[in-house]
Design a protein around this motif. Sequence first.
Motif, PDB file in Angstrom:
ATOM      1  N   ARG A 172      48.399  51.471  37.423  1.00 54.11           N
ATOM      2  CA  ARG A 172      49.088  50.332  38.028  1.00 54.11           C
ATOM      3  C   ARG A 172      49.011  50.386  39.551  1.00 54.11           C
ATOM      4  O   ARG A 172      48.745  49.382  40.207  1.00 54.11           O
ATOM      5  CB  ARG A 172      50.537  50.277  37.565  1.00 54.11           C
ATOM      6  N   ALA A 173      49.201  51.580  40.107  1.00 60.26           N
ATOM      7  CA  ALA A 173      49.126  51.726  41.559  1.00 60.26           C
ATOM      8  C   ALA A 173      47.717  51.434  42.071  1.00 60.26           C
ATOM      9  O   ALA A 173      47.548  50.759  43.095  1.00 60.26           O
ATOM     10  CB  ALA A 173      49.556  53.138  41.970  1.00 60.26           C
ATOM     11  N   LEU A 174      46.697  51.904  41.374  1.00 57.71           N
ATOM     12  CA  LEU A 174      45.311  51.653  41.785  1.00 57.71           C
ATOM     13  C   LEU A 174      44.968  50.169  41.695  1.00 57.71           C
ATOM     14  O   LEU A 174      44.279  49.631  42.569  1.00 57.71           O
ATOM     15  CB  LEU A 174      44.347  52.475  40.936  1.00 57.71           C
ATOM     16  N   LEU A 175      45.434  49.517  40.638  1.00 60.28           N
ATOM     17  CA  LEU A 175      45.172  48.082  40.511  1.00 60.28           C
ATOM     18  C   LEU A 175      45.865  47.289  41.611  1.00 60.28           C
ATOM     19  O   LEU A 175      45.291  46.344  42.145  1.00 60.28           O
ATOM     20  CB  LEU A 175      45.608  47.587  39.132  1.00 60.28           C
ATOM     21  N   ARG A 176      47.081  47.669  41.949  1.00 61.89           N
ATOM     22  CA  ARG A 176      47.797  46.973  43.031  1.00 61.89           C
ATOM     23  C   ARG A 176      47.076  47.151  44.345  1.00 61.89           C
ATOM     24  O   ARG A 176      46.960  46.215  45.143  1.00 61.89           O
ATOM     25  CB  ARG A 176      49.236  47.480  43.122  1.00 61.89           C
ATOM     26  N   ARG A 177      46.595  48.378  44.586  1.00 59.33           N
ATOM     27  CA  ARG A 177      45.855  48.644  45.811  1.00 59.33           C
ATOM     28  C   ARG A 177      44.573  47.809  45.866  1.00 59.33           C
ATOM     29  O   ARG A 177      44.221  47.276  46.910  1.00 59.33           O
ATOM     30  CB  ARG A 177      45.502  50.132  45.910  1.00 59.33           C
ATOM     31  N   SER A 178      43.889  47.719  44.756  1.00 56.66           N
ATOM     32  CA  SER A 178      42.644  46.929  44.690  1.00 56.66           C
ATOM     33  C   SER A 178      42.924  45.448  44.939  1.00 56.66           C
ATOM     34  O   SER A 178      42.154  44.776  45.630  1.00 56.66           O
ATOM     35  CB  SER A 178      41.973  47.082  43.321  1.00 56.66           C
ATOM     36  N   GLU A 179      44.014  44.946  44.366  1.00 54.66           N
ATOM     37  CA  GLU A 179      44.360  43.529  44.543  1.00 54.66           C
ATOM     38  C   GLU A 179      44.710  43.233  45.996  1.00 54.66           C
ATOM     39  O   GLU A 179      44.321  42.188  46.518  1.00 54.66           O
ATOM     40  CB  GLU A 179      45.537  43.158  43.636  1.00 54.66           C
ATOM     41  N   SER A 180      45.433  44.126  46.641  1.00 47.40           N
ATOM     42  CA  SER A 180      45.832  43.866  48.028  1.00 47.40           C
ATOM     43  C   SER A 180      44.649  44.050  48.992  1.00 47.40           C
ATOM     44  O   SER A 180      44.621  43.418  50.045  1.00 47.40           O
ATOM     45  CB  SER A 180      46.994  44.772  48.435  1.00 47.40           C
ATOM     46  N   ALA A 181      43.679  44.869  48.626  1.00 50.03           N
ATOM     47  CA  ALA A 181      42.504  45.072  49.468  1.00 50.03           C
ATOM     48  C   ALA A 181      41.477  43.953  49.305  1.00 50.03           C
ATOM     49  O   ALA A 181      40.684  43.688  50.205  1.00 50.03           O
ATOM     50  CB  ALA A 181      41.844  46.416  49.147  1.00 50.03           C
ATOM     51  N   GLY A 182      41.469  43.316  48.126  1.00 47.54           N
ATOM     52  CA  GLY A 182      40.433  42.325  47.844  1.00 47.54           C
ATOM     53  C   GLY A 182      40.938  40.968  47.933  1.00 47.54           C
ATOM     54  O   GLY A 182      40.557  39.966  48.277  1.00 47.54           O
TER      55      GLY A 182
END
Length: 168
Positions: free
Chosen positions: A158-168
Amino acid sequence: MDTGLLLLRVALAALLLGHAAQKSLGRFRGAGLEGSATMFHALGFRPARPMVVAASLSETAGAALVLLGAATPLGSAIVCGTMVVAAAANADKGLWAHHGGYEVALTYGLIAAALAFTGPGAYSVDAVLGLAAPPFWVGACAVVVGAVAATPLLLRRRALLRRSESAG
């Protein structure tokens, strides 16, 4: 009842072993290690390749224990935990498998949970050791341990997906 439990164990183990072989070896029209790693990465399981290996090994270990009826609560806990992760990865697609949902993972996990409560039956290593009929609390612990073991992986995803969403 013992024959039914044996049949259930054999069926679950065969399906889990096939599922692991699809993921890691590309058998049964599976994606193999590289294709599965691509899928795992897209689902937020990183680093993807080691995660595929861990998932395949978990499915294989759980399947072997369930098949033999050896340390059945442990095998059930491994399968339950692995299937919680698999179900969570597909939860956004709904229940039904024909839409990519978590139906299969839920079914495998529920069968494993049921075996944790019933035990493997008379035709098992556990029966030879006098452990074929576990008390209720053993089944409950197996299911809880499986779910708890899945939690850190799901939180990391979940943390990795959130990071990916905020970066992309």
